[in-house]
Design an enzyme around this catalytic site. Structure first.
Site, PDB file in Angstrom:
ATOM      1  N   LYS A   1       0.855  -1.189   0.000  1.00 57.11           N
ATOM      2  CA  LYS A   1       0.000   0.000   0.000  1.00 57.11           C
ATOM      3  C   LYS A   1       0.888   1.235   0.000  1.00 57.11           C
ATOM      4  O   LYS A   1       1.500   1.575   1.009  1.00 57.11           O
ATOM      5  CB  LYS A   1      -0.919   0.036   1.235  1.00 57.11           C
ATOM      6  CG  LYS A   1      -2.002   1.114   1.071  1.00 57.11           C
ATOM      7  CD  LYS A   1      -2.518   1.681   2.346  1.00 57.11           C
ATOM      8  CE  LYS A   1      -1.685   2.757   2.942  1.00 57.11           C
ATOM      9  NZ  LYS A   1      -1.515   3.979   2.125  1.00 57.11           N
TER      10      LYS A   1
ATOM     11  N   GLU B   1      10.710   0.715   9.432  1.00 58.29           N
ATOM     12  CA  GLU B   1      11.711   1.723   9.041  1.00 58.29           C
ATOM     13  C   GLU B   1      11.086   3.085   9.271  1.00 58.29           C
ATOM     14  O   GLU B   1      10.182   3.482   8.534  1.00 58.29           O
ATOM     15  CB  GLU B   1      12.048   1.582   7.554  1.00 58.29           C
ATOM     16  CG  GLU B   1      12.780   0.321   7.191  1.00 58.29           C
ATOM     17  CD  GLU B   1      14.214   0.334   7.650  1.00 58.29           C
ATOM     18  OE1 GLU B   1      14.674   1.368   8.171  1.00 58.29           O
ATOM     19  OE2 GLU B   1      14.870  -0.693   7.498  1.00 58.29           O
TER      20      GLU B   1
ATOM     21  N   CYS C   1      14.694  10.638   4.917  1.00 62.29           N
ATOM     22  CA  CYS C   1      14.790  10.226   6.329  1.00 62.29           C
ATOM     23  C   CYS C   1      16.227  10.260   6.828  1.00 62.29           C
ATOM     24  O   CYS C   1      16.451  10.298   8.026  1.00 62.29           O
ATOM     25  CB  CYS C   1      14.170   8.847   6.511  1.00 62.29           C
ATOM     26  SG  CYS C   1      14.783   7.666   5.314  1.00 62.29           S
TER      27      CYS C   1
ATOM     28  N   GLU D   1      11.477  15.691  13.786  1.00 54.90           N
ATOM     29  CA  GLU D   1      11.682  15.552  12.347  1.00 54.90           C
ATOM     30  C   GLU D   1      10.858  16.624  11.621  1.00 54.90           C
ATOM     31  O   GLU D   1       9.639  16.681  11.774  1.00 54.90           O
ATOM     32  CB  GLU D   1      11.223  14.154  11.912  1.00 54.90           C
ATOM     33  CG  GLU D   1      11.631  13.818  10.510  1.00 54.90           C
ATOM     34  CD  GLU D   1      11.267  12.388  10.116  1.00 54.90           C
ATOM     35  OE1 GLU D   1      10.209  11.890  10.537  1.00 54.90           O
ATOM     36  OE2 GLU D   1      12.042  11.778   9.365  1.00 54.90           O
TER      37      GLU D   1
END
Ligand code: NAD
Length: 511
Positions: free
Chosen positions: A183, A258, A292, A397
């Site tokens: 997905k 992850e 990332c 982040e």
């Protein structure tokens, strides 16, 4: 250069099930938009939970034959896939840029070749599963190891590198003999669907690779909880990763998570300043900072601090924002207006706390090529100084073109600050001193530590996190291992009815 080359290819729908595209049966549609000008790329009818059930059923039906195919058969199919991806490289690059807004030079030079190389790597790796040597460890038995595929893998991917993430998820899973339902993120499903189509064209049997385009909360959660899914592999934010982990553990699925990152960039006072400045600019801004592993926190030892800040600020000002389809454009928009506003919010809050915005800090109006940037989700490369280690922009982040720089004095302090966030995905150390380099690589808690560079990845080596950046490795033999389970087979070689160890039950009675 033509912008939207998607054309009519998704007229049949944007779900890829059992080797063909079909229309979703969900009630909602989603507009995939080019974030450089807000234009519609593709309207998609999202998957319902029934579509997810169908995709899992297709993957389940394909599992026995695919898992029993020889490694050579799977390897050959992946080799053909690499060839097809190479033939379609230009098409993939254009659609990737249209749905993400990333500069065409990045799609062409990084995303697409990276995926082709990864495919070629897994074609080879499929024939190289490893294990311990078979042996008579007890003396009375032959022990051997089988490495077996796990079953149907349910994968969920993010929007920042849609094609590469599809490859990272699909390739090791199917190389090891699993089947998969992926997905992709709602914002960027198109190249994942094209990848699935290429798998079919390469002769990978129907049902081995399926893609459902759906919302996280509905299709995503249904996939992760599905009783016929044996493993969940997720790449995305730490918050959603925790939710996915919670759902998957209910049915004791193997998980591979992850998650987010906040990579430090540590510059010691003996570093090559020019290399560090250039490296910081490229590593902070790649993919408009939506990476990332992007450099997000630079810690610079006091003697180099002022020169480093001045050097980065100067280069940030030179970065060319503009039409992503212009080959001269360095930086495209953020992936969406929402993401741009989120980035701007971080910067405004830092400004409110008294931080210095040494470059950028605003949404620009005109591109280097005259493009009207107000139509897109653009944001200037932004450099922030004069902020404390516990500030939000240092700890959280941001996922945008924002670099924070802080000074440090002793080596110990620099390494301590580098480790002082919840994340641990990647980091870099900049020094010409071999002892400092060895210490930094040992002490920084991250899944990847570069020395005198920051960003490069290679198919042969693993990518994955420490700490809140998750666990599980993508790429490399390590990821192939994760998509297999280990079975110990122990066969008696004595042919004796009452074995020595039976004394624990029978005592010293004769048989
Ligand atoms: P996200 O976590 O918002 O979404 C990721 C995926 O999860 C999407 O497909 C989304 O639809 C799905 N999702 C959302 N809610 C869900 C739910 N409740 N259940 C199941 N699925 C759900 O992340 P994003 O904004 O798409 O991507 C950016 C994030 O991804 C950043 O945090 C970035 O660091 C991370 N990322 C990590 C890596 C890595 O290798 N560690 C690589 C790329 C991106």
């Amino acid at each position: 250069m033509t912008r939207n080359t998607v054309g009519s290819r998704f007229d049949a729908g944007a779900q890829y099930l059992a080797g063909a595209l079909r229309e979703g049966t969900g009630t909602e549609t989603f507009d995939v938009v080019d974030p450089s000008d807000g234009s519609l790329v593709q309207r998609v009818r999202l998957a319902s939970t029934a579509d997810v059930d169908d995709a899992v059923a297709a993957a389940r039906a394909a599992f026995p034959a695919w898992s029993n195919a020889t490694p050579g058969t799977r390897s050959d199919a992946l080799t053909r896939l690499a060839g097809i991806l190479a033939e379609r490289a230009d098409d993939f690059a254009r659609v990737e840029s249209a749905q993400t807004g990333k500069p065409i030079k990045l799609s062409t030079e990084f995303d697409v070749p990276g995926t082709i190389d990864n495919t070629a790597f897994f074609a080879g790796a499929a024939r190289n599963l490893e294990g311990k040597a078979t042996g008579e460890f007890s003396g009375d038995h032959t022990s051997s190891i089988r490495r077996e595929p796990i079953g149907v893998v349910g994968s969920i991917s993010p929007w920042n590198y849609p094609l590469q993430m599809a490859g990272w998820k699909i390739l090791p899973a199917i190389a090891a003999g699993n089947t998969i339902v992926l997905k992709p993120a709602e914002l960027t499903p198109l190249t994942s669907l094209m990848f699935a189509q290429a798998c079919t064209d390469a002769g990978i049997p129907d049902g081995v690779v399926n893609v459902v385009t759906g919302a996280g909360r509905t299709a995503g959660e249904h996939l992760v909880s599905h009783p016929d899914v044996s493993m969940v592999s997720f790449t995305g934010s730490t918050g959603v990763g925790k939710r996915v982990g919670e759902l998957a553990v209910q049915s004791v699925k193997r998980t591979h998570l992850e998650l987010g990152g906040k990579a430090p960039f540590v510059v010691f006072d003996d570093a090559d300043l020019d290399a560090a400045v250039n490296g910081a600019v490229a590593a902070a801004l790649i993919n408009t900072g939506q990476d990332c592993t992007a450099a997000t926190r630079a810690y610079v030892q006091r003697p180099l601090y002022d020169a480093f800040v001045a050097g980065v600020a100067e280069l940030f000002e030179q970065v060319r924002l503009g039409d992503p389809f212009n080959p001269q454009t360095d930086l495209g928009p953020l992936v969406s207006f929402r993401q741009r506003d989120s980035v701007a919010g971080f910067v405004e809050r830092a400004r409110g706390y008294g931080a210095t915005i040494a470059a950028g800090g605003y949404a620009p109006e005109k591109g280097h090529d005259g493009t009207d940037l107000t139509l897109g989700a653009y944001y200037r490369p932004t450099l922030i100084t004069g902020i404390a280690q516990d500030a939000e922009v240092v700890q959280s982040e941001i996922f945008g073109p924002v670099l924070v720089v802080l000074p440090f004095d002793s080596d110990e302090q620099g390494l301590r600050l580098a480790n002082d966030t919840p994340y641990g995905l990647a980091a870099s150390a900049w020094t010409r001193d071999v002892y400092r380099s060895l210490r930094a690589t040992r002490e920084i808690k991250a899944g990847c530590v570069w020395v005198n560079d920051h960003i490069p990845i290679i198919s042969e080596m693993p990518h994955g996190g420490y700490k809140a950046s998750g666990y599980g490795k993508d790429m490399s033999q390590y990821s192939l291992d994760e998509y297999t389970q280990v079975k110990h087979v122990m066969q008696d070689i004595t042919a004796v009815a009452r074995k020595d160890w039976h004394r624990t039950i029978f005592g010293d009675r004769e048989q």
